[in-house]
Scaffold this active site. Structure first.
Site: not given
Ligand code: PMP
Length: 408
Positions: A121, A198, A201, A224, A364
């Protein structure tokens, strides 16, 4: 089957209609909906004890501080970390910038390498580009395999003493790919590199245990994972957090300020400059309670079943091309696809008329969509409240798109 459909009643917005049709919400990877358990906790906090934290010597502020710090404890437990290892941030983006600038500016120089992947991302690309430009470090990207997995062979070849950081996604927000985080972290640490994950998600789609991941930093967002916007977290290995300079300066993050310099508050407060998003942090704590009650193993099982079902239903439409791994062991519930040569925005607009919300665009992650050879994809993404009926509605909707555009 691991049926979680009873949870839908907890989400007020899922009861509404859109263009006269029941809402089918398939854009949870962009942001998830919120259960009333989160909304109620935030509402009660504002109504009954709201005050600034860490400041007032009065009851409301003490209660507010206790709730804020309790939320930190919940978030820490959720990923099997200690409370002091969690710094609240505005989201995954701020967490990643904190690492890139706070750590990178002091540790990177010309000749060093920052290893990222083609699946990142922009939040895990652009901060490193900014820091690379200032430090002279070089960016290197690990490619994907033909089946949308990370090319681990290429990663191993890239890892040498020049590599100072390996920063990668735990789950792609485009292809749904879940790279083997612990394996990658192990390889990266062998060559002495810092490891950043990261988990924007990953954290809401599968259990995360930072003791097993082997990373130095893990970044994620509250919105999220059924929590509010404006809040997220950076987990760091204690010794690295201790050593790293703060990224932002201001109130709350200092121990002492003199005209010629300042000293920092203890970790994690030195990373929380200014009045924090208090109610948002408390809301995130409530979201974590909600997910804990379901159990992240159960969330993952639900999502694997639903993703397998969705992939098999989409395979009924020969014009649909899915960009992502076929095996659910290696992926989560984010499905990017193309429908013949119909523009993804047209697909999304026609589905919207049926009350079906999907995302269309580059998500993104422009380097990734460019690699896929398309300017944009359509994307359906799942959460705990997503059902087989939602997937069926998507497939029916796509048949209607095919009729409109006369796709065979
Ligand atoms: N990384 C990934 C994989 C994401 O999906 C997102 C959000 N789309 C981000 C980072 C950035 O998160 P936020 O915008 O909440 O800071």
């Amino acid at each position: 089957m691991n049926d979680l459909s009873h949870l839908r009643l907890d989400f007020p917005v899922l009861q509404r209609r859109v263009h006269g049709k029941p809402l089918v919400f398939l854009d949870s990877a962009a942001s998830s909906q919120k259960p009333k358990q989160v909304l109620d906790v935030m509402d009660a906090a504002y109504r009954t004890y709201y005050a600034n934290v860490h400041r007032g010597a009065y009851l409301l502020s003490e209660e507010s501080t206790a709730a804020y710090e309790q939320a930190r404890g919940k978030v820490a437990r959720f990923i099997n970390a200690a409370r002091a290892e969690i710094a609240f941030t505005r989201g995954a983006t701020t967490a990643l910038n904190t690492v890139a600038f706070g750590w990178g500016m002091d540790h990177l120089r010309a000749g060093d390498r920052i290893v990222l992947t083609m699946m990142e991302h922009h939040a895990n690309v652009v901060p490193w580009q900014l820091v690379a430009r200032r430090t002279g470090a070089e960016l290197v990207y690990v490619p994907m395999t033909d089946d949308y997995r990370l090319d681990l062979k290429r990663l191993s070849e890239l890892l040498d003493e020049r590599v100072k950081v390996v920063s990668f996604t735990g789950m792609s927000n485009v292809t749904g790919t879940m790279p083997p985080v612990a394996e990658i972290a192990g390889l990266a640490r062998q060559c002495g590199s810092l490891v950043v994950v990261d988990a924007a998600q990953l954290v809401t789609h599968a259990p995360v245990d930072v003791q097993q991941l082997g990373a130095d930093f893990v970044a994620f967002s509250g919105h999220k994972m059924l929590g509010p916007t404006g809040i997220g977290a950076l987990w760091g290995r204690p010794e690295v957090l201790e050593e790293m300079e703060p990224f932002e300066g201001g109130g709350e993050m200092i121990s002492d300020v003199r005209l010629d310099g300042s000293t920092w508050a203890p970790v994690p407060h030195k990373f929380e400059a200014g009045t924090p998003p208090i109610i948002e942090a408390i809301g995130l704590g409530a979201a974590v309670d909600y997910l804990d009650k379901i159990g992240m193993e159960s969330v993952r099982r639900h999502e694997m079943e639903l993703t397998a079902y969705a992939l098999s239903r989409l395979a009924e439409l020969p014009a649909v091309r899915v960009f992502g791994p076929a095996e659910v062991d290696h992926r989560g519930g984010v499905i990017s696809f193309a429908l013949a040569d119909v523009h993804p925005h047209d697909v999304a607009t026609i589905l919207d008329q049926d009350g079906i919300a999907i995302r269309a665009g580059h998500h993104c992650a422009k380097p990734l969509t460019r690699t896929l050879g398309v300017p944009a994809t359509a994307r359906a993404s799942f959460q705990v409240y997503t059902t087989r009926e939602d997937v069926d509605a998507l497939v029916d909707g796509l048949r209607r798109v095919q009729e409109v555009f006369r796709v065979d």
